[in-house]
Design an enzyme around this catalytic site. Structure first.
Site, PDB file in Angstrom:
ATOM      1  CG  ASP A  51      10.583   3.698   2.585  1.00  0.00           C
ATOM      2  OD1 ASP A  51      10.219   4.604   2.916  1.00  0.00           O
ATOM      3  OD2 ASP A  51      10.013   2.765   1.906  1.00  0.00           O
ATOM      4  CB  ALA A  58      -0.332  -0.471   0.766  1.00  0.00           C
ATOM      5  CG  LEU A 111       0.992   2.701   4.039  1.00  0.00           C
ATOM      6  CD1 LEU A 111      -0.344   2.508   5.492  1.00  0.00           C
ATOM      7  CD2 LEU A 111       1.447   3.926   4.338  1.00  0.00           C
TER       8      LEU A 111
HETATM    9  C1  GLA Z   1       9.839   3.612  -2.035  1.00  0.00           C
HETATM   10  C2  GLA Z   1      11.475   3.542  -1.902  1.00  0.00           C
HETATM   11  C3  GLA Z   1      11.723   4.646  -1.112  1.00  0.00           C
HETATM   12  C4  GLA Z   1      11.615   6.054  -1.728  1.00  0.00           C
HETATM   13  C5  GLA Z   1       9.979   5.912  -2.184  1.00  0.00           C
HETATM   14  C6  GLA Z   1       9.933   7.290  -2.683  1.00  0.00           C
HETATM   15  O1  GLA Z   1       9.078   4.099  -0.879  1.00  0.00           O
HETATM   16  O2  GLA Z   1      11.584   2.599  -1.139  1.00  0.00           O
HETATM   17  O3  GLA Z   1      13.098   4.909  -1.493  1.00  0.00           O
HETATM   18  O4  GLA Z   1      12.217   6.854  -3.044  1.00  0.00           O
HETATM   19  O5  GLA Z   1       9.251   4.614  -3.012  1.00  0.00           O
HETATM   20  O6  GLA Z   1      10.287   8.721  -2.207  1.00  0.00           O
END
Ligand code: GLA
Length: 383
Positions: free
Chosen positions: A172, A123, A125
């Site tokens: 993340d 999703a 998250l």
């Molecule tokens: C995903 C990737 C992150 C980041 C985002 C976009 O969540 O895992 O590292 O690049 O996309 O901001």
């Protein structure tokens, strides 16, 4: 105790006949602003959310690892010596983290336990990063390793890049490792320096899941990365982080003539980095209106220049913006589907959630999931 905390202890106790020695929790995240900037060495400002992986465990005195997922009722089983890649499944994240920790020279001990999560998969998250950090936290505890959030985030990212094969940036894993309750985390994705920034009093962060997922997100993601690298090469820098808005103004038309698409990609990243810095100042000043404006501008840039939005995301953001008490809204995460995020007046958040849910359902004939979320702490041992 939250529900999942109780459930994971109960399940462990049923399976092993005694309570767990350790329980760890690692959260998913929502990104307030700073999208696709992390792999350009830029700035991001996510928060760790009240949806997480919980792992109850006890150490083993050999090098076996056994983790049962209560969500899918499957067990990941392996020994720490001679790790082999298996077919694609959640267990590869567990193994990948063990591999990355050992590659970094850590001596690991085995453990056994049960795992549960309420971070929705796919999703946007960051369920993968949350799983990786839960496993890293567990290994650190049973193997008596120092817990350095940034160092562990880097190893979790290495597991995802090199073991699982997803070329993600560092955002993340950093937020799942280092989040702070009640705060967003401003992260410099080059140095990994980070600072917690309080969310303005009287505001709520609302996650709006469009109930759409897009399978081809990996290839589009890698394509964006390559385009950003081409733009950095044009400017003669190692990453777009090093290009200022003034540099863009000076050389933008030259780049646009050379390659209009690369220009738009670069424009998003360069202006987005500036929006993240301004949002940090806005949060510090308690200026929700300003942060909301920057979120709106971020969405337009992601939609028109970086081109990673979708009809469902645009509809959700548009509906959110129509509601009373909404300061700003944008897509969040990699894009093409998944979630949007809105900054809303806290006393209007319940009504906001209800109205957006009804209007989106009617317009898109899809049932969205809308959560008013709390910013929580990053990966931690709870007992
Ligand atoms: C995903 C990737 C992150 C980041 C985002 C976009 O969540 O895992 O590292 O690049 O996309 O901001």
């Amino acid at each position: 105790m939250t529900d999942l905390h109780t459930q994971v202890i109960t399940a462990f106790t049923e399976q092993y006949g005694e309570p767990p020695a350790v329980v760890v929790r690692a959260p998913g995240r929502v990104n307030l602003i700073g999208e696709h900037t992390d792999y350009n060495d830029g700035f991001v400002m996510p928060l760790a959310i009240d949806r997480a992986f919980w792992l109850a465990l006890r150490p083993r005195d050999d090098n076996h690892v056994s983790v049962r997922s209560l969500n899918v009722n499957e067990t990941a089983l392996f020994t720490l010596t001679g790790l082999h890649k298996g077919s694609e499944s959640w267990g590869e994240y567990v193994k990948g983290v063990a591999w990355a920790l050992q590659e970094a020279g850590h001596t690991l001990s085995g453990f056994e336990g049960v795992l549960i999560s309420d971070v929705p998969m796919g999703a946007g998250l960051s369920s993968s990063a949350a799983l990786e950090l839960a496993i890293a936290r567990a290994f650190a505890e049973v193997s008596k390793l120092d817990w350095n959030p940034a160092a562990m985030a880097l190893l979790a990212q290495k597991a995802e890049n090199e073991w699982v094969g997803m070329n993600c940036g560092i955002m993340d894993q950093m937020i799942s490792a280092a989040g702070q309750a009640g705060h967003a985390l401003f992260i410099d994705c080059r140095s990994l320096a980070h600072e917690s920034v309080p969310l303005p009093r009287g505001t709520a962060v609302v996650i709006l899941d469009t109930a759409t997922r897009r399978g081809l997100v990996d290839s589009a993601y890698n394509e964006r990365r390559t385009q950003c690298e081409a733009a950095a090469e044009f400017f003669g820098v190692s990453a777009l982080r090093d290009v200022s808005v003034a540099d863009l103004e000076a050389r933008g038309s030259e780049l646009e003539t050379y390659d209009p698409l690369i220009y738009r990609r670069a424009k998003h990243i360069i202006t987005e980095n500036e929006r993240v810095r301004q949002s940090k100042n806005g949060l510090r000043a308690g200026d929700a209106r300003r942060v909301g404006q920057l979120m709106d501008a971020s969405h337009v840039s992601l939609r028109d220049d970086f081109q990673v939005s979708s009809e469902a995301l645009d509809t959700m953001v548009w509906l959110a913006r129509q509601q009373d008490g909404c300061w700003g809204a944008r897509m969040t995460g990699a894009g093409f589907g998944g979630c949007a995020v809105a900054l809303v007046q806290a006393d209007k958040a319940a009504k906001f959630a209800d109205k957006v849910t009804r209007m989106y359902t009617k317009q898109m004939e899809l049932e969205p999931a809308v959560y008013i979320c709390e910013a929580t702490d990053g990966a931690a041992v709870i007992i």
